[in-house]
Design an enzyme around this catalytic site. Structure first.
Site, PDB file in Angstrom:
ATOM      1  CB  THR A 191      22.601 -26.192 -37.815  1.00  0.00           C
ATOM      2  OG1 THR A 191      21.214 -26.412 -37.580  1.00  0.00           O
ATOM      3  CG2 THR A 191      23.323 -27.522 -37.835  1.00  0.00           C
TER       4      THR A 191
ATOM      5  CB  SER B 234      11.223 -13.612 -19.767  1.00  0.00           C
ATOM      6  OG  SER B 234      11.395 -13.823 -18.384  1.00  0.00           O
TER       7      SER B 234
ATOM      8  CG  PHE C  75      13.722 -17.147 -24.757  1.00  0.00           C
ATOM      9  CD1 PHE C  75      12.801 -16.155 -25.051  1.00  0.00           C
ATOM     10  CD2 PHE C  75      14.388 -17.087 -23.531  1.00  0.00           C
ATOM     11  CE1 PHE C  75      12.537 -15.133 -24.150  1.00  0.00           C
ATOM     12  CE2 PHE C  75      14.136 -16.075 -22.629  1.00  0.00           C
ATOM     13  CZ  PHE C  75      13.209 -15.092 -22.936  1.00  0.00           C
TER      14      PHE C  75
ATOM     15  CB  THR D 270      12.804  -8.836 -15.935  1.00  0.00           C
ATOM     16  OG1 THR D 270      13.303 -10.134 -15.630  1.00  0.00           O
ATOM     17  CG2 THR D 270      11.456  -8.643 -15.267  1.00  0.00           C
TER      18      THR D 270
ATOM     19  CB  CYS E  78      16.498 -14.332 -20.498  1.00  0.00           C
ATOM     20  SG  CYS E  78      14.960 -14.393 -19.530  1.00  0.00           S
TER      21      CYS E  78
ATOM     22  CB  ALA F  57      22.183  -7.603 -13.900  1.00  0.00           C
TER      23      ALA F  57
ATOM     24  CG  HIS G  35      20.361 -18.123 -18.595  1.00  0.00           C
ATOM     25  ND1 HIS G  35      20.018 -19.175 -17.774  1.00  0.00           N
ATOM     26  CD2 HIS G  35      19.353 -17.216 -18.479  1.00  0.00           C
ATOM     27  CE1 HIS G  35      18.852 -18.920 -17.200  1.00  0.00           C
ATOM     28  NE2 HIS G  35      18.442 -17.740 -17.609  1.00  0.00           N
TER      29      HIS G  35
END
Length: 297
Positions: free
Chosen positions: A220, A114, A66, A123, A121, A137, A175
């Protein structure tokens, strides 16, 4: 690293750069080299695609990542706990399923693709004309605040981008490292500033003027305070960005999904593996220098 001649050797495309004595390579240069090793396998300019850093990393990365440039704000349809989920072996188990309404991210979507939801991220397991479903999960529920989403909540959405494409943000994996908490917010002319407190294990990878993904948005870092009694960083949103993401809806006390710049973690991991060997080689060089001085006398 060549242990026979104590040299650091870099190959760039078909051109070999002159070997450099290991003792002459500053630590900050090694960090940059480790970062380049990762960048060469990610969203890298065409002139960096053939950069190879021997003996530091050979691990392949995913073809898709991404960018942190949010494509649209979607809406949570429902978040449910299911006890009828069919597992890989045909047995039935329980799990958490999130349904989200979107439009842009469904263009070109397919089962198994994704989609980043608030920087996570996920599915796609089911698709229709205007919604998609994803499973959450246990690790996702532990690391993020997605488990607390309510129906009607707005979420940041982004499709995965193919490596080699244009990247106006930074390398975002989806992640999430953990959750930050907003402790202050204020305006400065047309900019909206936020101060966020995070765990020290996350803050160690956040640097002033570096990248950080906040709810999936590439931003930033403005300031960082590492003092044990502070542990915060700040970022700001320009006028355009404020209208395109969900963060301006959040106030003091609200949670944010935080993903630090992965290049910092890769660099730390690479250095942790090679530093003992470097120290050993430097020790041998010093011994050889001492023996040479004795011979010269």
């Amino acid at each position: 690293l060549n242990s026979d001649c104590y040299l650091l050797h870099i190959t760039h495309g078909c051109k070999d750069l002159s070997p450099t004595p290991l003792t002459m390579v500053p630590l900050n240069h090694l960090i940059v080299l480790c970062s380049l090793a990762t960048a060469s396998m990610g969203f890298a300019p065409s002139n960096m695609k053939n950069t190879k850093l021997h003996s530091l990393t050979k691990a392949p990365t995913s073809r898709f990542m991404f960018t942190g440039i949010i494509e649209e704000m979607g809406t949570v349809v429902e978040l449910v706990e299911r006890d009828d989920m069919v597992l890989w072996d045909g047995s039935v188990g329980t799990g958490t399923e999130l349904t989200v309404k979107g439009k842009v991210v469904l263009d070109g979507a397919y089962l198994g693709c994704s989609i980043a939801v608030n920087g996570v991220c996920l599915t796609a397991t089911e698709l229709d004309d205007n919604t998609f479903k994803v499973g959450l999960a246990p690790e996702t529920l532990r690391r993020t605040y997605l488990g607390s989403l309510n129906s009607g909540a707005s979420v940041n959405l982004e499709r995965a981008s193919e490596i080699g494409g244009r990247n106006s943000g930074h390398f975002v994996q989806g992640h999430v490292d953990g959750i930050g908490t907003i402790i202050d917010r204020w305006t400065d002319e047309d900019s909206l500033f936020y101060k966020v407190r995070v765990d020290k294990d996350i803050l160690r990878y956040i640097v002033e003027k570096g990248f950080v993904a906040i709810d999936g948005t590439s931003l930033t870092v403005c300031e960082v305070n590492l003092r044990p009694d502070e542990q915060w960083f700040t970022f700001m949103l320009v006028d355009y960005t404020q209208k395109k993401i969900i963060i301006p809806e959040k106030v003091v006390g609200d949670p944010l999904n935080i993903e630090v710049d992965v290049l910092g973690k890769y660099s730390e991991s690479a250095l942790a593996n090679i530093m003992p060997r470097i120290e050993e080689l430097e020790s041998k060089v010093k011994d050889l220098e001492a023996q040479l001085i004795k011979l010269q006398k």
